[in-house]
Design a protein around this motif. Structure first.
Motif, PDB file in Angstrom:
ATOM      1  N   SER A 187       0.838  -1.188   0.000  1.00  0.00           N
ATOM      2  CA  SER A 187       0.000   0.000   0.000  1.00  0.00           C
ATOM      3  C   SER A 187       0.876   1.242   0.000  1.00  0.00           C
ATOM      4  CB  SER A 187      -0.910   0.021   1.239  1.00  0.00           C
ATOM      5  OG  SER A 187      -1.586   1.258   1.373  1.00  0.00           O
ATOM      6  N   ALA A 188       0.370   2.305  -0.607  1.00  0.00           N
ATOM      7  CA  ALA A 188       1.005   3.612  -0.461  1.00  0.00           C
ATOM      8  C   ALA A 188       0.628   4.184   0.902  1.00  0.00           C
ATOM      9  CB  ALA A 188       0.562   4.544  -1.580  1.00  0.00           C
ATOM     10  N   ASP A 189       1.488   5.024   1.442  1.00  0.00           N
ATOM     11  CA  ASP A 189       1.284   5.649   2.748  1.00  0.00           C
ATOM     12  C   ASP A 189      -0.025   6.442   2.753  1.00  0.00           C
ATOM     13  OD1 ASP A 189       1.384   7.061   5.100  1.00  0.00           O
ATOM     14  OD2 ASP A 189       3.384   7.899   4.779  1.00  0.00           O
ATOM     15  N   PRO A 190      -1.016   6.066   3.584  1.00  0.00           N
ATOM     16  CA  PRO A 190      -2.281   6.807   3.613  1.00  0.00           C
ATOM     17  C   PRO A 190      -2.133   8.276   3.992  1.00  0.00           C
ATOM     18  CG  PRO A 190      -2.563   4.667   4.647  1.00  0.00           C
ATOM     19  CD  PRO A 190      -1.089   4.853   4.416  1.00  0.00           C
ATOM     20  N   ALA A 191      -1.027   8.654   4.630  1.00  0.00           N
ATOM     21  CA  ALA A 191      -0.812  10.060   4.953  1.00  0.00           C
ATOM     22  C   ALA A 191      -0.392  10.859   3.731  1.00  0.00           C
ATOM     23  CB  ALA A 191       0.256  10.192   6.041  1.00  0.00           C
ATOM     24  N   ARG A 192       0.028  10.176   2.655  1.00  0.00           N
ATOM     25  CA  ARG A 192       0.487  10.844   1.441  1.00  0.00           C
ATOM     26  C   ARG A 192      -0.305  10.447   0.208  1.00  0.00           C
ATOM     27  NH1 ARG A 192       6.735  11.462   1.884  1.00  0.00           N
ATOM     28  NH2 ARG A 192       7.115  11.233   4.103  1.00  0.00           N
ATOM     29  N   SER A 193      -1.136   9.424   0.328  1.00  0.00           N
ATOM     30  CA  SER A 193      -1.839   8.867  -0.828  1.00  0.00           C
ATOM     31  C   SER A 193      -3.337   8.799  -0.564  1.00  0.00           C
ATOM     32  CB  SER A 193      -1.309   7.457  -1.134  1.00  0.00           C
ATOM     33  OG  SER A 193      -2.206   6.741  -1.951  1.00  0.00           O
ATOM     34  N   THR A 195      -5.359   7.201  -2.455  1.00  0.00           N
ATOM     35  CA  THR A 195      -5.700   5.801  -2.721  1.00  0.00           C
ATOM     36  C   THR A 195      -5.546   4.967  -1.464  1.00  0.00           C
ATOM     37  OG1 THR A 195      -4.965   6.017  -5.027  1.00  0.00           O
ATOM     38  CG2 THR A 195      -5.145   3.793  -4.133  1.00  0.00           C
ATOM     39  N   GLY A 196      -4.389   5.104  -0.803  1.00  0.00           N
ATOM     40  CA  GLY A 196      -4.149   4.341   0.410  1.00  0.00           C
ATOM     41  C   GLY A 196      -5.115   4.696   1.526  1.00  0.00           C
ATOM     42  N   LEU A 197      -5.421   5.997   1.680  1.00  0.00           N
ATOM     43  CA  LEU A 197      -6.308   6.422   2.759  1.00  0.00           C
ATOM     44  C   LEU A 197      -7.744   5.973   2.513  1.00  0.00           C
ATOM     45  CD1 LEU A 197      -6.924   7.894   5.337  1.00  0.00           C
ATOM     46  CD2 LEU A 197      -6.980  10.041   4.068  1.00  0.00           C
ATOM     47  N   LEU A 198      -8.250   6.146   1.284  1.00  0.00           N
ATOM     48  CA  LEU A 198      -9.623   5.737   0.986  1.00  0.00           C
ATOM     49  C   LEU A 198      -9.784   4.225   1.141  1.00  0.00           C
ATOM     50  CD1 LEU A 198     -10.378   8.020  -2.087  1.00  0.00           C
ATOM     51  CD2 LEU A 198     -11.385   8.195   0.195  1.00  0.00           C
ATOM     52  N   SER A 230       4.769   1.921   0.877  1.00  0.00           N
ATOM     53  CA  SER A 230       5.581   2.735  -0.016  1.00  0.00           C
ATOM     54  C   SER A 230       5.196   4.197   0.166  1.00  0.00           C
ATOM     55  CB  SER A 230       5.353   2.325  -1.474  1.00  0.00           C
ATOM     56  OG  SER A 230       5.708   0.974  -1.687  1.00  0.00           O
ATOM     57  N   ASP A 231       6.092   5.102  -0.215  1.00  0.00           N
ATOM     58  CA  ASP A 231       5.827   6.529  -0.020  1.00  0.00           C
ATOM     59  C   ASP A 231       4.623   7.009  -0.819  1.00  0.00           C
ATOM     60  OD1 ASP A 231       7.792   6.905   1.790  1.00  0.00           O
ATOM     61  OD2 ASP A 231       9.243   7.777   0.402  1.00  0.00           O
ATOM     62  N   GLY A 232       4.461   6.529  -2.056  1.00  0.00           N
ATOM     63  CA  GLY A 232       3.384   7.015  -2.913  1.00  0.00           C
ATOM     64  C   GLY A 232       2.887   5.955  -3.865  1.00  0.00           C
ATOM     65  N   ASP A 233       1.903   6.339  -4.702  1.00  0.00           N
ATOM     66  CA  ASP A 233       1.267   5.389  -5.612  1.00  0.00           C
ATOM     67  C   ASP A 233       2.238   4.853  -6.658  1.00  0.00           C
ATOM     68  OD1 ASP A 233      -1.240   5.749  -4.331  1.00  0.00           O
ATOM     69  OD2 ASP A 233      -1.505   7.619  -5.418  1.00  0.00           O
ATOM     70  N   ALA A 234       3.105   5.701  -7.188  1.00  0.00           N
ATOM     71  CA  ALA A 234       4.067   5.244  -8.182  1.00  0.00           C
ATOM     72  C   ALA A 234       5.046   4.247  -7.571  1.00  0.00           C
ATOM     73  CB  ALA A 234       4.821   6.435  -8.780  1.00  0.00           C
ATOM     74  N   GLN A 235       5.459   4.509  -6.333  1.00  0.00           N
ATOM     75  CA  GLN A 235       6.430   3.632  -5.677  1.00  0.00           C
ATOM     76  C   GLN A 235       5.847   2.270  -5.343  1.00  0.00           C
ATOM     77  OE1 GLN A 235       5.867   6.775  -4.963  1.00  0.00           O
ATOM     78  NE2 GLN A 235       7.821   7.885  -5.020  1.00  0.00           N
ATOM     79  N   VAL A 236       4.548   2.224  -4.984  1.00  0.00           N
ATOM     80  CA  VAL A 236       3.974   0.925  -4.617  1.00  0.00           C
ATOM     81  C   VAL A 236       3.886   0.009  -5.834  1.00  0.00           C
ATOM     82  CG1 VAL A 236       1.495   1.423  -4.964  1.00  0.00           C
ATOM     83  CG2 VAL A 236       2.198  -0.147  -3.166  1.00  0.00           C
ATOM     84  N   LEU A 237       3.700   0.577  -7.016  1.00  0.00           N
ATOM     85  CA  LEU A 237       3.682  -0.242  -8.231  1.00  0.00           C
ATOM     86  C   LEU A 237       5.040  -0.876  -8.501  1.00  0.00           C
ATOM     87  CD1 LEU A 237       1.490   1.940 -10.604  1.00  0.00           C
ATOM     88  CD2 LEU A 237       1.035  -0.422  -9.934  1.00  0.00           C
ATOM     89  N   GLU A 238       6.095  -0.196  -8.089  1.00  0.00           N
ATOM     90  CA  GLU A 238       7.441  -0.721  -8.308  1.00  0.00           C
ATOM     91  C   GLU A 238       7.740  -1.925  -7.422  1.00  0.00           C
ATOM     92  OE1 GLU A 238      10.002   2.570  -7.637  1.00  0.00           O
ATOM     93  OE2 GLU A 238       9.334   3.688  -9.415  1.00  0.00           O
ATOM     94  N   THR A 239       6.900  -2.162  -6.396  1.00  0.00           N
ATOM     95  CA  THR A 239       7.125  -3.305  -5.503  1.00  0.00           C
ATOM     96  C   THR A 239       6.511  -4.591  -6.037  1.00  0.00           C
ATOM     97  OG1 THR A 239       5.085  -3.021  -4.189  1.00  0.00           O
ATOM     98  CG2 THR A 239       7.015  -1.698  -3.552  1.00  0.00           C
TER      99      THR A 239
END
Length: 592
Positions: A187-193, A195-198, A230-239
């Motif tokens: 997941s991306a960090d809900p504090a920064r994303s 998508t993650g928060l919702l 991950s820090d953000g949405d783009a970074q979580v895809l890289e995992t």
């Protein structure tokens, strides 16, 4: 509209709750345009024969990175077609910036923004941008596009869970992934994303509907997600595992599932090959939408040409050509509708409920509570709670039949339920001459809530009893300044690395101890004590009409914290969670 390109094809299906916003913005812009039209006509300023280079009106738009390419395409088309606003060519610059960074900058209000329009990926950032209401104002309108939040999985994982035939609720789907050694969920960090928060809010609501101890289940889920965050949405895809090969699936650093937007899955699948494509699960209890609200920034300061250009570009983003452009980039219409071909390209397939109405947008209170829970779950909290015990805390709260102290105690006990056994919390009370010449007294040390306490029970149980036992001191005045200094010195000296350290101060009045330290001296001393390597923000909450939020805010901001105001002590629980989220986010931002 006097422009040569009217918005004949504008979609007229605003999401619920948005229609009034459109009317407000349109009214403001019409008033501005009416004034500008009279001036322009009187002065003979309109000239449709001028070249675009001489007559262009410039508009800067900051957009979420995912939608920026599509918005830029619309802007380039407008430039190529020489689209005009009040006879002046429209030249739009589109900048891609993360929504959480833009929201933080607007809330701080430290600098004039270099853009007139903001297009975040979610409405939730608008509330974050408001902050305490002292930042740059924002005026949102309708959604220009949307994208549901779902769970994307590599084929081997999705097939193991019965995709596409089997459907799940949010709670069931997450439990299915977290309960399987073969499916690692990122997941991306809900504090920064958004998508993650919702997604996290959806998981919480779904778990609550299951009954039982849902708070504990959600906290446990958050803890597991935090381990693969991950820090953000783009970074979580890289995992994601890049293929379905055994080596990739067995790599513990690779995820087989991610919380993701449909549009992000669309873009990923367009570039992926073989087993690297994603299948999408759409939770049957509702998929929240990223809703991309078109938002004016600092609207009162916009010039008439900028206001008119902003309205013109909003219309362009809502016409049929723009709808086609957004669909080509994987976005749905603002009302959430989409062609089956778009969904299929993103990885959706029937009977997954991708065409069902979206989940209801969470309230600001739900978002704050979830973010507060996330912050103290990801980074265990170490809080020293300092409560005003002056005589004025015996004042009755209007309409409640209870004193300020009684309601404060209840709210603190309720807030305590949000913390885990690993969180550390202590308690001080203060009033003039409370402990001899001192205005403060430590009632409970700051320790782990799960630790055993002397005489039996846990620290949580002893702390709950201490909260319940707080009483106003008859005739006691508010010895705020000496107390803040003493409690801050102790919190700083007992700082624990790896935890969110903070001092929570609740007071219903200004400092009344004339024999103690002055406010200016306190502020100066705090500036000397603040250590960026050992941050301890002060979260100061002014309770009741006599309390001075500006006073406590001035003190708190020196430490990296802030001041808050509640008219009813029952609001304290929500404010503490909001303040923890804000201070925690500011702390992470400062480390970038």
């Amino acid at each position: 509209m006097p422009d040569s390109h009217a918005a004949e094809g504008r979609r007229d299906h605003p999401r619920p709750g948005r229609r009034r916003r459109t009317v407000v913005i349109a009214t403001l812009l019409v008033l501005s345009v009416a004034t500008g039209t009279a001036v322009a006509a009187k002065g003979g300023l309109w000239s449709f024969s001028e070249s675009c280079e001489d007559s262009a009106v410039h508009l800067s738009v900051v957009a979420s990175p995912d939608i920026a390419p599509a918005v830029r395409s619309v802007a380039e088309r407008a430039r190529a077609d020489e689209v005009r606003a009040d006879g002046r060519c429209l030249e739009v610059e589109v900048l891609a910036r993360d929504a959480h960074k833009v929201a933080a900058a607007l809330a701080a209000g430290d600098a004039e923004p270099d853009f007139q329009v903001w297009l975040p990926d979610s409405e939730l950032w608008l509330e974050r941008a408001k902050g305490l209401g002292e930042g740059i104002p924002v005026s949102p309108s309708d959604s220009v596009a949307s994208s549901p939040v779902a769970v994307g999985m590599v084929p081997s994982a999705s097939q193991a869970l019965g995709w596409p035939r089997t459907t799940y609720t949010w709670a069931e789907l997450v439990a299915g992934t977290l309960g399987s050694d073969r499916v690692r969920l990122g997941s991306a960090d809900p504090a920064r994303s958004a998508t993650g928060l919702l997604a996290l809010v959806g998981i919480g609501a779904s778990s609550a509907r299951q009954g039982g101890d849902s708070d504990t289940r959600v906290a446990e889920t958050a803890k597991v997600l935090a381990e693969r965050m991950s820090d953000g949405d783009a970074q979580v895809l890289e995992t994601l595992a890049r293929s379905d090969s055994g080596a990739e699936q067995g790599n513990p650093k690779r995820n087989q599932a991610v919380l993701i937007s449909e549009q992000a899955a669309f873009t990923h699948n367009a570039e992926a090959t073989g087993g690297g494509r994603l299948d999408l699960f759409y939770p049957e209890d509702g998929t929240p939408l990223l809703d991309y609200p078109y938002t004016l920034v600092n609207e009162p300061e916009l010039s008439i040409p900028e206001s008119r250009a902003a309205l013109r570009f909003m219309n362009l983003l809502s016409d049929e050509k723009a709808a086609t452009t957004f669909a080509e980039h994987g976005f749905r219409a603002g009302d959430g509708s989409a062609a089956d071909s778009l969904v299929a390209a993103a990885g959706g397939r029937k009977p997954q409920p991708y065409a069902e109405p979206p989940a209801e947008a969470p309230s600001a209170e739900e978002l704050q509570e979830t973010l507060g829970m996330w912050t103290i779950t990801v980074q265990s909290a170490r809080l020293t709670t300092v409560v005003d015990a002056s005589g004025s805390m015996a004042t009755l709260v209007p309409g409640r039949g209870q004193s300020r102290m009684d309601v404060t105690k209840e709210s603190l006990i309720q807030a305590l339920d949000q913390f885990t056994p690993n969180d550390e919390i202590g308690l001080w009370e203060f009033a003039t001459t409370l402990d001899g010449a001192k205005d403060y007294r430590r009632l409970m040390p700051t320790r782990r809530l799960g630790d055993p306490a002397a005489g039996g029970g846990t620290h949580r149980q002893k702390l709950t009893a201490a909260f319940a036992g707080l009483q106003p001191v008859p005739g006691g005045a508010t010895g705020l300044y000496d107390t803040v200094l003493a409690s801050y010195q102790e919190a700083r000296s007992t700082y624990v690395k790896g935890k969110f350290n903070a001092l929570v101060v609740l007071t219903d009045g200004s400092n009344q101890d004339e024999d103690g330290i002055s406010r200016s001296a306190l502020v100066a001393r705090l500036k000397e004590l603040v250590d960026p390597e050992r941050p301890v923000p002060v979260i100061a909450i002014a309770v009741g009409p006599e309390a001075d939020r500006d006073e406590v805010a001035e003190i708190a901001r020196v430490t990296g914290g802030d001041g808050y105001e509640v008219s009813d002590p029952a609001e304290i629980q929500g404010v503490i969670l909001q303040a923890i989220m804000t201070a925690g986010q500011n702390g992470r931002a400062g480390q970038e």
